[in-house]
Every structure is written in structure tokens, then in C-alpha cells.
Motif scaffolding. Structure first.
Motif, short mmCIF file in Angstrom:
data_model
loop_
_atom_site.label_atom_id
_atom_site.label_comp_id
_atom_site.label_asym_id
_atom_site.label_seq_id
_atom_site.Cartn_x
_atom_site.Cartn_y
_atom_site.Cartn_z
N SER A 18 -15.67 -60.06 -52.28
CA SER A 18 -16.58 -59.53 -53.31
C SER A 18 -16.33 -58.07 -53.67
O SER A 18 -16.79 -57.61 -54.71
CB SER A 18 -18.02 -59.67 -52.83
OG SER A 18 -18.25 -58.84 -51.71
N GLY A 19 -15.66 -57.33 -52.81
CA GLY A 19 -15.42 -55.92 -53.08
C GLY A 19 -16.48 -55.01 -52.49
O GLY A 19 -16.38 -53.80 -52.61
N TRP A 62 -16.75 -59.64 -61.67
CA TRP A 62 -16.27 -58.26 -61.73
C TRP A 62 -14.94 -58.08 -61.00
O TRP A 62 -14.06 -57.36 -61.45
CB TRP A 62 -17.27 -57.30 -61.11
CG TRP A 62 -18.53 -57.12 -61.90
CD1 TRP A 62 -18.74 -57.44 -63.20
CD2 TRP A 62 -19.75 -56.57 -61.42
NE1 TRP A 62 -20.03 -57.13 -63.56
CE2 TRP A 62 -20.66 -56.58 -62.49
CE3 TRP A 62 -20.17 -56.07 -60.19
CZ2 TRP A 62 -21.97 -56.11 -62.36
CZ3 TRP A 62 -21.45 -55.59 -60.07
CH2 TRP A 62 -22.34 -55.61 -61.15
N ARG A 63 -14.78 -58.72 -59.87
CA ARG A 63 -13.60 -58.51 -59.03
C ARG A 63 -12.37 -59.25 -59.55
O ARG A 63 -11.26 -58.73 -59.51
CB ARG A 63 -13.89 -58.92 -57.60
CG ARG A 63 -12.75 -58.64 -56.65
CD ARG A 63 -13.28 -58.36 -55.28
NE ARG A 63 -12.24 -58.18 -54.31
CZ ARG A 63 -11.76 -57.01 -53.95
NH1 ARG A 63 -12.23 -55.92 -54.50
NH2 ARG A 63 -10.82 -56.92 -53.03
N GLU A 64 -12.57 -60.48 -60.01
CA GLU A 64 -11.43 -61.33 -60.34
C GLU A 64 -11.18 -61.49 -61.84
O GLU A 64 -10.17 -62.05 -62.24
CB GLU A 64 -11.66 -62.73 -59.75
CG GLU A 64 -11.82 -62.71 -58.24
CD GLU A 64 -12.25 -64.06 -57.69
OE1 GLU A 64 -12.27 -65.04 -58.46
OE2 GLU A 64 -12.58 -64.11 -56.50
N TYR A 65 -12.11 -61.03 -62.66
CA TYR A 65 -12.01 -61.20 -64.12
C TYR A 65 -11.82 -62.66 -64.52
O TYR A 65 -11.08 -62.96 -65.46
CB TYR A 65 -10.89 -60.33 -64.71
CG TYR A 65 -11.15 -58.86 -64.56
CD1 TYR A 65 -12.15 -58.25 -65.31
CD2 TYR A 65 -10.41 -58.11 -63.68
CE1 TYR A 65 -12.40 -56.90 -65.17
CE2 TYR A 65 -10.66 -56.75 -63.53
CZ TYR A 65 -11.66 -56.15 -64.28
OH TYR A 65 -11.90 -54.83 -64.14
N HIS A 70 -14.83 -70.75 -66.05
CA HIS A 70 -14.34 -71.09 -64.71
C HIS A 70 -15.38 -70.81 -63.62
O HIS A 70 -15.54 -71.60 -62.69
CB HIS A 70 -13.04 -70.33 -64.40
CG HIS A 70 -11.88 -70.84 -65.18
ND1 HIS A 70 -11.38 -70.17 -66.27
CD2 HIS A 70 -11.13 -71.96 -65.05
CE1 HIS A 70 -10.37 -70.85 -66.77
NE2 HIS A 70 -10.21 -71.95 -66.06
N ILE A 71 -16.08 -69.71 -63.76
CA ILE A 71 -17.13 -69.41 -62.77
C ILE A 71 -18.25 -70.43 -62.86
O ILE A 71 -18.75 -70.91 -61.85
CB ILE A 71 -17.66 -67.98 -62.98
CG1 ILE A 71 -16.57 -66.96 -62.64
CG2 ILE A 71 -18.89 -67.72 -62.11
CD1 ILE A 71 -16.93 -65.54 -62.94
#
Length: 104
Positions: A18-19, A62-65, A70-71
Motif C-alpha cells: 500500500s505504500g 494511488w500506488r499502482e495507477y 480493474h480495481i
């Protein structure tokens, strides 16, 4: 990844996914829970996803764009619902950040 599976991983893996670490995750979650209570105090339809899953979904965005499509498929919701959830979290955190800056 759903939040239920996240409970079994350790802090370095959460940071990679997640960052943010678990302390920050929980602080953000506390802010969002407070705002969600305010949002639904006059009624409304409850969300299909838990707040933890919605926060994780936003962090993945936010992290993977990844695209909303897809999400949304990963979490079993519609693309528009994914968009609304992410935008609400973003707007809530920006509003909270602005309030904190005004108080300084």
C-alpha cells in the motif's frame, strides 16, 4: 487484495503493498470512520465494502495507477462505485488536511 487477507501479512509487506505502514493506515482509518459517521447520521444506504477495504482500494489506486475498471473487478463492485468510493476518501483526506493546516 481484500483487507481480510491483509491481516495475515506483516508490516513490511503492508508497506510494499500500500505504500504506508500499519500505524498510518490505522490513523487514516480513524479519520475516515469519524467522517463516515457524520455522513450517514441522517440515513443512507450502507456501502457494500468495509471502510478498510475502501481505504485499501484507494491506496492500491494511488500506488499502482490501476484503472477503476480493474480495481472494481478485484473488489466485486461496479466501476462507478469504485470511482465514488475513491473520490470520497480523497476528498475527505484533503478536507481533513486543510483543517489541520488552518489550525496551525
Amino acid at each position: 487484495m481484500m483487507f481480510d487477507k491483509l491481516k495475515t501479512i506483516n508490516n513490511p509487506e503492508l508497506l510494499r503493498l500500500s505504500g504506508i505502514n500499519d500505524i498510518i493506515f490505522n490513523k487514516i482509518l480513524k479519520i475516515l470512520k469519524t467522517e463516515e459517521v457524520k455522513k450517514f447520521k441522517n440515513g443512507g444506504t450502507p456501502n457494500k465494502l468495509s471502510l478498510e477495504n475502501r481505504l485499501l482500494m484507494t491506496l492500491e489506486y494511488w500506488r499502482e495507477y490501476r484503472t477503476y475498471f480493474h480495481i472494481a473487478k478485484s473488489y466485486g463492485i461496479s466501476e462507478s462505485s469504485c470511482y465514488r468510493n475513491i473520490k470520497w476518501i480523497e476528498n475527505t483526506l484533503v478536507m481533513f488536511s486543510n483543517l489541520c493546516n488552518l489550525q496551525k
